[in-house]
Design a protein around this motif. Structure first.
Motif, short mmCIF file in Angstrom:
data_model
loop_
_atom_site.label_atom_id
_atom_site.label_comp_id
_atom_site.label_asym_id
_atom_site.label_seq_id
_atom_site.Cartn_x
_atom_site.Cartn_y
_atom_site.Cartn_z
N TYR A 1 85.10 73.42 65.40
CA TYR A 1 83.78 73.29 66.02
C TYR A 1 83.71 74.09 67.32
O TYR A 1 84.70 74.17 68.06
CB TYR A 1 83.50 71.83 66.38
CG TYR A 1 83.41 70.90 65.20
CD1 TYR A 1 82.19 70.61 64.60
CD2 TYR A 1 84.56 70.31 64.69
CE1 TYR A 1 82.13 69.74 63.52
CE2 TYR A 1 84.50 69.45 63.60
CZ TYR A 1 83.27 69.18 63.02
OH TYR A 1 83.21 68.33 61.95
N VAL B 1 83.72 64.36 67.15
CA VAL B 1 83.82 65.32 68.25
C VAL B 1 83.07 64.80 69.49
O VAL B 1 83.60 64.79 70.61
CB VAL B 1 83.30 66.70 67.81
CG1 VAL B 1 83.29 67.67 68.98
CG2 VAL B 1 84.17 67.25 66.68
N LYS B 2 81.86 64.30 69.27
CA LYS B 2 81.08 63.79 70.41
C LYS B 2 81.82 62.63 71.07
O LYS B 2 81.87 62.53 72.30
CB LYS B 2 79.70 63.33 69.93
CG LYS B 2 78.79 64.48 69.55
CD LYS B 2 77.47 63.96 69.03
CE LYS B 2 76.62 65.06 68.45
NZ LYS B 2 75.54 64.57 67.61
N THR C 1 73.62 68.63 64.72
CA THR C 1 74.76 69.55 64.59
C THR C 1 74.40 70.61 63.56
O THR C 1 73.77 70.30 62.56
CB THR C 1 76.02 68.78 64.10
OG1 THR C 1 76.33 67.76 65.04
CG2 THR C 1 77.22 69.71 63.96
N ARG D 1 79.72 64.63 56.49
CA ARG D 1 78.44 64.63 57.19
C ARG D 1 78.47 65.53 58.42
O ARG D 1 79.51 65.70 59.05
CB ARG D 1 78.15 63.21 57.73
CG ARG D 1 77.89 62.18 56.67
CD ARG D 1 76.39 62.06 56.44
NE ARG D 1 76.08 60.95 55.55
CZ ARG D 1 76.12 61.05 54.23
NH1 ARG D 1 76.47 62.17 53.64
NH2 ARG D 1 75.81 60.01 53.48
N LEU D 2 77.32 66.08 58.74
CA LEU D 2 77.10 66.66 60.07
C LEU D 2 75.92 65.90 60.66
O LEU D 2 74.96 65.58 59.93
CB LEU D 2 76.76 68.15 59.98
CG LEU D 2 77.89 69.13 59.65
CD1 LEU D 2 77.38 70.56 59.64
CD2 LEU D 2 79.06 68.99 60.61
N ASP D 3 75.97 65.64 61.95
CA ASP D 3 74.86 64.92 62.59
C ASP D 3 73.56 65.72 62.48
O ASP D 3 73.59 66.94 62.31
CB ASP D 3 75.16 64.69 64.09
CG ASP D 3 76.34 63.75 64.28
OD1 ASP D 3 76.64 62.98 63.36
OD2 ASP D 3 76.94 63.82 65.37
N HIS E 1 80.99 60.73 64.09
CA HIS E 1 80.66 61.43 65.35
C HIS E 1 81.93 61.76 66.14
O HIS E 1 81.95 61.65 67.37
CB HIS E 1 79.74 60.58 66.23
CG HIS E 1 78.57 60.00 65.50
ND1 HIS E 1 77.63 60.78 64.86
CD2 HIS E 1 78.21 58.71 65.27
CE1 HIS E 1 76.73 59.99 64.29
NE2 HIS E 1 77.06 58.75 64.51
N1 URA Z 1 81.59 65.34 65.11
C1 URA Z 1 80.40 64.93 65.62
O1 URA Z 1 80.36 64.26 66.64
N2 URA Z 1 79.28 65.27 64.97
C2 URA Z 1 79.26 66.03 63.86
O2 URA Z 1 78.21 66.34 63.33
C3 URA Z 1 80.51 66.47 63.35
C4 URA Z 1 81.65 66.11 64.00
#
Ligand code: URA
Length: 250
Positions: free
Chosen positions: A134, A192-193, A107, A102-104, A190
């Motif tokens: 990213y 990375v966030k 994103t 998934r991508l948010d 999520h």
């Molecule tokens: N990490 C995130 O927080 N969002 C994304 O869409 C992908 C990776």
């Protein structure tokens, strides 16, 4: 067994007549060998390619989409928002495609789609070591301490993230923001966030620029292309490799 031109036509790549031309132009391969006979017959397990792109089985399709912001990465949405299926050309709509991970909603960047469940599991399963890279625009000026923490792993919902590879791309002092490149090998929700939140930064913009060997390159926003057979095979090989990133990001 069926004639090869019938198989190509069934995949929607070309009419039978055009398929014959492709064969005569030596652009068609079966199991890696150039086809030089119009009479060749193929079975369901034979891998047929045109210009090195798999066309053999209707049931195996591998695509990459450069997802824009403002699209849900699922096949439908109960809130009626736009989904990535709205970006799929008609010719690919009946293949039972699903996004690979998934991508948010907000994103953008590289997302694969396939209808091959085995491939999907290899790419997103807990043992998949596929690197995801990213570009992250964050609010604030990032410190080297935060970068170290992100690299070594942070705690998200009681779970430690695996080592990541982090590079500070630039700092924009006038807008008090930083651009950071991070490569991770997991696919937590999520992730990375959440990782940036743990070290005290809010993500303003997130772009996935690479999934394994697949980079955005010159694929325009909202555009889609088929993966080549070589790319599919490389992704499967990469998924088998170690998840642990070294300090060089390799
Ligand atoms: N990490 C995130 O927080 N969002 C994304 O869409 C992908 C990776």
């Amino acid at each position: 067994m069926e004639r090869i031109q019938k198989r190509i036509a069934a995949s929607g790549v070309a009419s039978r007549r055009k398929a014959e031309d492709l064969i005569l132009q030596r652009r068609v391969k079966v199991n890696g060998m150039v086809v030089d006979s119009l009479g060749l017959k193929v079975g369901p397990k034979d891998e047929v390619t045109v210009d090195d792109v798999i066309v053999s089985k209707l049931s195996s399709l591998y695509l990459v989409l450069n997802k824009p912001r403002g699209y849900i990465s699922s096949v439908s949405d109960e809130l009626g928002r736009k989904t990535i299926m709205d970006l799929i050309p008609e010719e690919f709509k009946d293949f039972g495609l699903y996004p690979v991970g998934r991508l948010d909603y907000d994103t953008k960047g590289v997302i694969l789609l396939t209808n091959d469940g085995d491939f999907m599991n290899k790419m997103v399963g807990p043992r998949s070591g596929i690197q995801k890279e990213y570009l992250v625009r964050i609010r604030g000026i990032i410190t080297s301490d935060a970068i170290n923490k992100l690299q070594n792993g942070v705690m998200i919902n009681g779970k430690m993230t695996l080592p990541s590879y982090v590079v500070l791309e630039s700092i924009d002092r006038s807008n008090a923001s930083s651009l950071v490149r991070i490569t991770i090998t997991q696919g937590m929700n999520h992730q990375v966030k959440e990782m940036f939140k743990v070290v005290g930064y809010e993500v303003k913009k997130l772009t996935r620029i690479r999934f394994g060997c697949i980079k955005i390159d010159d694929l325009g926003e909202g555009k889609i292309r088929r993966l080549t057979i070589h790319e599919v095979k490389t992704l499967i090989e990469l998924a088998k490799k170690s998840k642990i990133l070294s300090s060089t990001g390799m």
